[in-house]
Design an enzyme around this catalytic site. Structure first.
Site, mmCIF file in Angstrom:
data_model
loop_
_atom_site.group_PDB
_atom_site.id
_atom_site.type_symbol
_atom_site.label_atom_id
_atom_site.label_comp_id
_atom_site.label_asym_id
_atom_site.label_seq_id
_atom_site.Cartn_x
_atom_site.Cartn_y
_atom_site.Cartn_z
ATOM 1 N N GLY A 67 38.524 42.741 38.594
ATOM 2 C CA GLY A 67 38.935 42.161 39.879
ATOM 3 C C GLY A 67 39.453 40.736 39.746
ATOM 4 O O GLY A 67 39.606 40.026 40.737
ATOM 5 N N LEU A 68 39.728 40.320 38.496
ATOM 6 C CA LEU A 68 40.172 38.936 38.249
ATOM 7 C C LEU A 68 41.638 38.870 37.838
ATOM 8 O O LEU A 68 42.081 37.854 37.305
ATOM 9 C CB LEU A 68 39.303 38.308 37.154
ATOM 10 C CG LEU A 68 37.850 38.017 37.542
ATOM 11 C CD1 LEU A 68 37.048 37.592 36.307
ATOM 12 C CD2 LEU A 68 37.744 36.939 38.607
ATOM 13 N N GLY A 69 42.381 39.939 38.084
ATOM 14 C CA GLY A 69 43.811 39.920 37.751
ATOM 15 C C GLY A 69 44.085 40.063 36.269
ATOM 16 O O GLY A 69 45.054 39.491 35.758
ATOM 17 N N ALA A 95 47.492 41.895 35.631
ATOM 18 C CA ALA A 95 48.645 41.000 35.828
ATOM 19 C C ALA A 95 48.744 40.017 34.670
ATOM 20 O O ALA A 95 49.839 39.714 34.178
ATOM 21 C CB ALA A 95 48.503 40.244 37.149
ATOM 22 N N ALA A 96 47.589 39.549 34.172
ATOM 23 C CA ALA A 96 47.591 38.559 33.086
ATOM 24 C C ALA A 96 48.138 39.148 31.788
ATOM 25 O O ALA A 96 48.868 38.472 31.044
ATOM 26 C CB ALA A 96 46.179 38.021 32.872
ATOM 27 N N ASP A 135 49.121 38.840 42.389
ATOM 28 C CA ASP A 135 48.475 38.496 41.124
ATOM 29 C C ASP A 135 49.463 37.915 40.125
ATOM 30 O O ASP A 135 49.209 36.884 39.495
ATOM 31 C CB ASP A 135 47.792 39.732 40.533
ATOM 32 C CG ASP A 135 46.605 40.173 41.367
ATOM 33 O OD1 ASP A 135 45.928 41.132 40.958
ATOM 34 O OD2 ASP A 135 46.367 39.567 42.433
HETATM 35 N N1 LIG Z 1 42.125 42.457 27.389
HETATM 36 C C1 LIG Z 1 42.955 43.455 27.735
HETATM 37 N N2 LIG Z 1 43.714 44.078 26.796
HETATM 38 C C2 LIG Z 1 44.574 45.080 27.131
HETATM 39 N N3 LIG Z 1 44.734 45.556 28.395
HETATM 40 C C3 LIG Z 1 43.984 44.973 29.347
HETATM 41 C C4 LIG Z 1 43.063 43.908 29.086
HETATM 42 N N4 LIG Z 1 42.468 43.546 30.270
HETATM 43 C C5 LIG Z 1 42.986 44.355 31.211
HETATM 44 N N5 LIG Z 1 43.892 45.205 30.677
HETATM 45 C C6 LIG Z 1 44.657 46.258 31.381
HETATM 46 O O1 LIG Z 1 44.494 46.068 32.788
HETATM 47 C C7 LIG Z 1 43.742 47.182 33.326
HETATM 48 C C8 LIG Z 1 42.773 46.679 34.398
HETATM 49 O O2 LIG Z 1 43.559 46.400 35.532
HETATM 50 P P1 LIG Z 1 42.880 46.367 36.988
HETATM 51 O O3 LIG Z 1 43.979 46.041 37.928
HETATM 52 O O4 LIG Z 1 42.083 47.574 37.219
HETATM 53 O O5 LIG Z 1 41.826 45.170 36.878
HETATM 54 P P2 LIG Z 1 42.070 43.652 37.268
HETATM 55 O O6 LIG Z 1 43.544 43.328 37.192
HETATM 56 O O7 LIG Z 1 41.164 42.820 36.460
HETATM 57 O O8 LIG Z 1 41.587 43.602 38.785
HETATM 58 P P3 LIG Z 1 42.427 43.244 40.088
HETATM 59 O O9 LIG Z 1 43.775 43.892 39.938
HETATM 60 O O10 LIG Z 1 41.623 43.855 41.180
HETATM 61 O O11 LIG Z 1 42.511 41.761 40.169
HETATM 62 C C9 LIG Z 1 42.987 47.742 32.146
HETATM 63 O O12 LIG Z 1 42.660 49.125 32.397
HETATM 64 C C10 LIG Z 1 44.040 47.617 31.044
HETATM 65 O O13 LIG Z 1 45.041 48.632 31.228
HETATM 66 C C1 LIG Z 2 44.244 44.894 45.639
HETATM 67 C C2 LIG Z 2 45.369 43.916 45.426
HETATM 68 O O1 LIG Z 2 45.785 43.370 46.674
HETATM 69 C C3 LIG Z 2 44.913 42.741 44.590
HETATM 70 C C4 LIG Z 2 44.389 43.108 43.251
HETATM 71 O O2 LIG Z 2 43.962 41.930 42.577
HETATM 72 C C5 LIG Z 2 46.527 44.663 44.760
HETATM 73 C C6 LIG Z 2 47.851 43.885 44.796
HETATM 74 O O3 LIG Z 2 47.974 42.939 45.582
HETATM 75 O O4 LIG Z 2 48.744 44.272 44.014
HETATM 76 MG MG LIG Z 3 44.996 44.291 38.410
#
Ligand SMILES: Nc1ncnc2c1ncn2[C@@H]1O[C@H](COP(=O)(O)OP(=O)(O)OP(=O)(O)O)[C@@H](O)[C@H]1O
Ligand SMILES: C[C@@](O)(CCO)CC(=O)[O-]
Ligand SMILES: [Mg+2]
Length: 314
Positions: free
Chosen positions: A103-105, A108-109, A150
């Site tokens: 949930g920390l992006g 996107a990172a 993000d």
């Molecule tokens: N360290 C990493 N190395 C490679 N891929 C990664 C890594 N961290 C995240 N990812 C990719 O991003 C996916 C997670 O994305 P997800 O959007 O579910 O989580 P998030 O971006 O942390 O949360 P949110 O979108 O809610 O902020 C992982 O399943 C993987 O595909």
């Molecule tokens: C859930 C959401 O709003 C944020 C995810 O970090 C998805 C998006 O904006 O792409």
């Molecule tokens: Mg994400």
């Protein structure tokens, strides 16, 4: 040549999910980060120590591992390499200060970092808007649903308000202190996004009314952040969490934590990001940290960072 892109991770303060449907949102970059290093190689290699892959198939003759799960979780990286037509083989190392999908992006990172580092390695100079736009397009291609929040927040950095309508954004120049942590998730953000999309199709009018209220809360929250009125802001965090609950975005454990926070008179608390568990943010307090720790949440460094992705040749 080795190029490193350091991408700050982000917390969504208000408007997650609603921002996908062109409502406003507020997000900020924090001290946690993900680094992508690109270096010379005779073949494409991706190394990511924090990724956990479930289920592999090993060809003992060739000593080759095959994994559908690996292909799925590395699609964000693949799509960046495809965007640049895989011009040169490279080794890509990804190091994160947090676990994937919290949930920390992090999704996107990975994209912003790989776009920034690989383009620089190829000698292609991109400005921040180009990095953000390419990254958003790739997150949208991989997930099928994604807003700009993000990828733009992590590219530009700081505390950012996304205007209604899905186009403009503006920086809020103030500080904002939170207590934040993450608990385990039951699904990825992409999965939650598609589940929410199905809900919208079930009852568009109710869905849109709920999103409109989240949008109003977000706009009010913007003023309260600037005024540093954390009493009223905290109340809006609880309301936003309740509306996310009504859309099936939270999780029983996250709801229990937020309810306990209210009982403990913690000023404000809500989930942050895609939901189904993951990140939880509270108005900064010792009680909030004790509460999150009591649920085995991993406390994150939520210090506001005002810079976005940083690219260096190392
Ligand atoms: N360290 C990493 N190395 C490679 N891929 C990664 C890594 N961290 C995240 N990812 C990719 O991003 C996916 C997670 O994305 P997800 O959007 O579910 O989580 P998030 O971006 O942390 O949360 P949110 O979108 O809610 O902020 C992982 O399943 C993987 O595909
Ligand atoms: C859930 C959401 O709003 C944020 C995810 O970090 C998805 C998006 O904006 O792409
Ligand atoms: Mg994400």
């Amino acid at each position: 040549m080795r190029v490193e892109a350091k991408v700050p991770l982000k917390l969504t303060l208000f408007g997650e999910h609603a921002v996908v449907y062109d409502r406003p949102a507020i997000a900020m970059t924090i001290s946690e980060s993900l680094k992508v290093r690109v270096s010379e190689s005779d073949r494409f290699l991706i190394i990511s120590p924090s990724l956990n892959i479930r289920g592999v198939k090993l060809d003992l003759n060739e000593m080759k591992i095959e994994s559908d799960e690996a292909k799925k979780v590395l699609r964000y990286v693949f799509e960046v390499l495809n965007y640049f037509e895989m011009k040169k083989p490279v080794k890509i190392e990804i190091d994160s200060t947090v676990e994937p999908s919290v949930g920390l992006g992090t999704s996107a990172a990975v994209i912003v970092g790989t776009v920034a580092a690989y383009s620089k390695y190829l000698g292609i100079d991109l400005n921040r808007d180009e990095i953000a736009k390419i990254s958003h397009d790739i997150e949208l291609k991989v997930q099928g649903i994604a807003s700009r929040m993000d990828t733009y927040t992590e590219t530009y950095g700081g505390l950012i308000y996304f205007l209604p309508g899905g186009e403009g954004f503006e920086r809020i120049d103030t500080n904002f202190e939170l207590t934040a942590g993450y608990i385990r998730r039951s699904m990825s953000t992409a999965d939650v996004l598609w589940r929410v999309r199905k809900l919208k199709e079930l009852n568009k009018e109710v869905f849109d009314n709920i999103l409109d209220v989240i949008g109003e809360i977000t706009n009010r929250a913007k003023s309260l952040i600037i005024e540093q009125n954390y009493e009223e802001l905290g109340l809006l965090m609880y309301v936003n969490h309740g509306l996310l609950f009504s859309l099936g975005i939270t999780s029983p454990e996250a709801d229990e934590i937020v309810s306990r926070a209210k009982q403990l008179r913690i000023k404000g608390c809500k989930i942050s990001g895609g939901g189904a568990g993951g990140s939880i943010i509270c108005i900064k307090s010792v009680e909030a940290e004790v509460l999150l720790k009591s649920y085995n949440a991993r406390i994150v460094n939520s210090t506001l960072i005002k810079d976005g992705v940083d690219i260096s040749i190392i």
